[in-house]
Scaffold this motif. Sequence first.
Motif, PDB file in Angstrom:
ATOM      1  N   MET A 179      -3.799   0.417  -6.625  1.00 38.16           N
ATOM      2  CA  MET A 179      -3.119   1.265  -5.646  1.00 38.16           C
ATOM      3  C   MET A 179      -2.103   2.209  -6.285  1.00 38.16           C
ATOM      4  O   MET A 179      -1.548   3.054  -5.597  1.00 38.16           O
ATOM      5  CB  MET A 179      -2.410   0.399  -4.599  1.00 38.16           C
ATOM      6  CG  MET A 179      -3.290  -0.623  -3.911  1.00 38.16           C
ATOM      7  SD  MET A 179      -4.847   0.054  -3.328  1.00 38.16           S
ATOM      8  CE  MET A 179      -4.306   0.733  -1.781  1.00 38.16           C
ATOM      9  N   PHE A 190      -2.115  -6.402   0.031  1.00 43.80           N
ATOM     10  CA  PHE A 190      -1.006  -5.666  -0.545  1.00 43.80           C
ATOM     11  C   PHE A 190       0.199  -5.525   0.367  1.00 43.80           C
ATOM     12  O   PHE A 190       1.302  -5.296  -0.104  1.00 43.80           O
ATOM     13  CB  PHE A 190      -1.473  -4.262  -0.957  1.00 43.80           C
ATOM     14  CG  PHE A 190      -2.495  -4.299  -2.039  1.00 43.80           C
ATOM     15  CD1 PHE A 190      -2.146  -4.648  -3.332  1.00 43.80           C
ATOM     16  CD2 PHE A 190      -3.814  -4.003  -1.774  1.00 43.80           C
ATOM     17  CE1 PHE A 190      -3.090  -4.681  -4.338  1.00 43.80           C
ATOM     18  CE2 PHE A 190      -4.762  -4.039  -2.781  1.00 43.80           C
ATOM     19  CZ  PHE A 190      -4.396  -4.390  -4.064  1.00 43.80           C
ATOM     20  N   MET A 197       0.833  -1.197   0.000  1.00 45.06           N
ATOM     21  CA  MET A 197       0.000   0.000   0.000  1.00 45.06           C
ATOM     22  C   MET A 197       0.867   1.246   0.000  1.00 45.06           C
ATOM     23  O   MET A 197       1.682   1.418   0.904  1.00 45.06           O
ATOM     24  CB  MET A 197      -0.895   0.006   1.246  1.00 45.06           C
ATOM     25  CG  MET A 197      -2.108  -0.897   1.108  1.00 45.06           C
ATOM     26  SD  MET A 197      -2.996  -0.983   2.634  1.00 45.06           S
ATOM     27  CE  MET A 197      -3.737   0.633   2.663  1.00 45.06           C
ATOM     28  N   PRO A 198       0.662   2.128  -0.960  1.00 42.60           N
ATOM     29  CA  PRO A 198       1.464   3.362  -0.966  1.00 42.60           C
ATOM     30  C   PRO A 198       1.227   4.182   0.303  1.00 42.60           C
ATOM     31  O   PRO A 198       2.119   4.903   0.744  1.00 42.60           O
ATOM     32  CB  PRO A 198       0.943   4.110  -2.189  1.00 42.60           C
ATOM     33  CG  PRO A 198       0.304   3.079  -3.037  1.00 42.60           C
ATOM     34  CD  PRO A 198      -0.223   2.035  -2.123  1.00 42.60           C
ATOM     35  N   GLN A 199       0.042   3.994   0.901  1.00 47.52           N
ATOM     36  CA  GLN A 199      -0.249   4.747   2.129  1.00 47.52           C
ATOM     37  C   GLN A 199       0.695   4.367   3.258  1.00 47.52           C
ATOM     38  O   GLN A 199       0.916   5.137   4.173  1.00 47.52           O
ATOM     39  CB  GLN A 199      -1.689   4.470   2.588  1.00 47.52           C
ATOM     40  CG  GLN A 199      -2.732   5.299   1.889  1.00 47.52           C
ATOM     41  CD  GLN A 199      -3.167   4.678   0.587  1.00 47.52           C
ATOM     42  OE1 GLN A 199      -2.626   3.679   0.156  1.00 47.52           O
ATOM     43  NE2 GLN A 199      -4.136   5.295  -0.063  1.00 47.52           N
ATOM     44  N   LEU A 200       1.215   3.144   3.199  1.00 48.42           N
ATOM     45  CA  LEU A 200       2.065   2.678   4.295  1.00 48.42           C
ATOM     46  C   LEU A 200       3.546   2.767   3.950  1.00 48.42           C
ATOM     47  O   LEU A 200       4.387   2.198   4.632  1.00 48.42           O
ATOM     48  CB  LEU A 200       1.696   1.241   4.674  1.00 48.42           C
ATOM     49  CG  LEU A 200       0.284   1.108   5.247  1.00 48.42           C
ATOM     50  CD1 LEU A 200      -0.022  -0.331   5.593  1.00 48.42           C
ATOM     51  CD2 LEU A 200       0.134   1.985   6.485  1.00 48.42           C
ATOM     52  N   HIS A 210      -4.369   9.526   1.950  1.00 46.98           N
ATOM     53  CA  HIS A 210      -3.125   9.055   2.558  1.00 46.98           C
ATOM     54  C   HIS A 210      -3.182   9.187   4.061  1.00 46.98           C
ATOM     55  O   HIS A 210      -3.598  10.214   4.594  1.00 46.98           O
ATOM     56  CB  HIS A 210      -1.938   9.873   2.014  1.00 46.98           C
ATOM     57  CG  HIS A 210      -1.409   9.302   0.744  1.00 46.98           C
ATOM     58  ND1 HIS A 210      -0.350   8.456   0.703  1.00 46.98           N
ATOM     59  CD2 HIS A 210      -1.827   9.434  -0.530  1.00 46.98           C
ATOM     60  CE1 HIS A 210      -0.116   8.096  -0.544  1.00 46.98           C
ATOM     61  NE2 HIS A 210      -1.007   8.673  -1.310  1.00 46.98           N
ATOM     62  N   PHE A 211      -2.767   8.122   4.729  1.00 46.55           N
ATOM     63  CA  PHE A 211      -2.777   8.151   6.190  1.00 46.55           C
ATOM     64  C   PHE A 211      -1.860   9.240   6.723  1.00 46.55           C
ATOM     65  O   PHE A 211      -2.133   9.820   7.769  1.00 46.55           O
ATOM     66  CB  PHE A 211      -2.355   6.789   6.753  1.00 46.55           C
ATOM     67  CG  PHE A 211      -3.341   5.706   6.441  1.00 46.55           C
ATOM     68  CD1 PHE A 211      -4.689   5.922   6.619  1.00 46.55           C
ATOM     69  CD2 PHE A 211      -2.931   4.481   5.950  1.00 46.55           C
ATOM     70  CE1 PHE A 211      -5.613   4.937   6.329  1.00 46.55           C
ATOM     71  CE2 PHE A 211      -3.835   3.489   5.677  1.00 46.55           C
ATOM     72  CZ  PHE A 211      -5.185   3.716   5.851  1.00 46.55           C
ATOM     73  N   PHE A 260      -2.088   6.050  -5.874  1.00 46.61           N
ATOM     74  CA  PHE A 260      -1.714   6.696  -4.620  1.00 46.61           C
ATOM     75  C   PHE A 260      -0.203   6.896  -4.491  1.00 46.61           C
ATOM     76  O   PHE A 260       0.262   7.322  -3.445  1.00 46.61           O
ATOM     77  CB  PHE A 260      -2.231   5.872  -3.437  1.00 46.61           C
ATOM     78  CG  PHE A 260      -3.716   5.649  -3.468  1.00 46.61           C
ATOM     79  CD1 PHE A 260      -4.584   6.735  -3.461  1.00 46.61           C
ATOM     80  CD2 PHE A 260      -4.243   4.380  -3.513  1.00 46.61           C
ATOM     81  CE1 PHE A 260      -5.957   6.543  -3.496  1.00 46.61           C
ATOM     82  CE2 PHE A 260      -5.612   4.178  -3.545  1.00 46.61           C
ATOM     83  CZ  PHE A 260      -6.476   5.263  -3.545  1.00 46.61           C
TER      84      PHE A 260
END
Lengths: 183, 74, 251
Positions: free
Chosen positions: C17, B72, A24-27, C123-124, C20
């Motif tokens: 994904m 993921f 995940m790009p968020q992580l 985004h977190f 992002f």
Amino acid sequence: MATETTAGTASTSTCVVDGSAVGMPQLCFDWWPNQIFWLIVTLVVIFFFLSRIALPRIAAVLAERQGTITNDLAAAEDLKAKAVEAEEAYNKALADARAQAQDIINQTKAEIKAELDDATAKADAEIAAKAAEGEKKIAEIRANAMESVKDVAKDTAKELVSVMGGKADAKSITAAINARMKG
Amino acid sequence: MEGELAHIGAGLAAIGSGAAAIGVGTVAGNFLSGALRNPSAAAGQTATLFIGIAFAEALGIFSFLVALLLMFAV
Amino acid sequence: MATEAQGEEGGLVFHPMDQFIVKPLFGDGPVGLFTITNVTLWMALTVIAVVLLMVLGTSKRSTIPGRMQSVGELAYGFIYKMVEDVAGKDAVGFFPYIMTLFMFIVFANFLGLIPMSFTTTSHFAVTVVLALLVFLTVTIVGFVKNGAGFLGLFWVSSAPLALRPILAVIEIISYFVRPVSHSIRLAGNLMAGHAVIKVFAGFAAIAVVSPVSVLAITAMYGLEVLVSFIQAYVFTILTCVYLKDALHPSH
């Protein structure tokens, strides 16, 4: 998390392999400082614009509008009061005019009545005068007629007496006739 | 093998979305039945409605997040 | 990896994904603290949108508002009323802060719906900072305004005495979970919606299902427009609710 080596690819981070995200790009914590930095900048800028310029301005505009609306409402209230006043004045004027008209009518009626009474009285008086005159004339005429009747009677009586062969003196005939006439 | 297990786990986590859907439906349905009984009070409670929906939905989002992590990130 | 596995099968390639990914705008270097990235670009566009609406839109200060000014005033009234109703009259001092959060989130969400765009609020990193800002504000304000009395928030005085310690533990846990749920709700909603749209878009490559896929994308897009606003609204109203706890901690 992605731990693959990125050798051979023109990748910006260990989170991207061949232009595609790994995990995940968020992580991907490589990017967090950048995002947080720009977020803080953005928030500060927005906060500055809003709190220094936009919000006071909108508050002023809203307050002004509220003021305008209040003023307009007050003005409308005023105008309404004025309209009510005007209506009252109009009604009063109308009532006054009616009363005046009534007065005039009454006055005129009274005048006319007085005139009429006057005229009637005069006419009555005239009629009475004329009637009196007529009566007087009638009495005169009657008196004349009486006189004439007396004369005619005297003459007739004298002629009758003379035709019968008598001779009557004028004095006794007159006396007799007067006596008869009175009877 | 491990990856396949993770996928199975992701699918199981996705059941949570359905559970969240039930929750959101309960909140909205109860709001609607209450609002139809007393429509005059409904307008003031829309904020509460949205907060309730948000709380119910957040848990579904958590399960979705678990699914994403399994898909993921593991 | 799932994406790679499907990529090998040919035709059907899902990269839900990839939208992002944070990229530098210029060149291919690593993403450092001050690198100008697509995050910078879309945040700058958010700022521009907010300034266009709230500053330029109201520049005429007309008593009878135009379109832009109406929308600006609507947003102002919406948030002002929310702060006043939910957080109380004494929370009006926090109105610019809450307005900033709302305007940023709502515009970032809507700009993220533009095709090929980058959604900063998915985004977190972004939402965690927003949620922590709220959490820290609420905690600090709570302790400054009420002192130790703020801890009364965790001591439910209306419950039976025996239950209170248990409730206190639950309350404390829920208090610290707040920023987590607050941030994950926003990012998760947006990420989920965008990822689902991307998955449907992947199916559009198959000619047979592509009409269904396009219809599904359209429907999801409509839902996402709704979600964009509702999540901004929910984030803001929860901020107000937390702020109310800080200002009036009595349960």
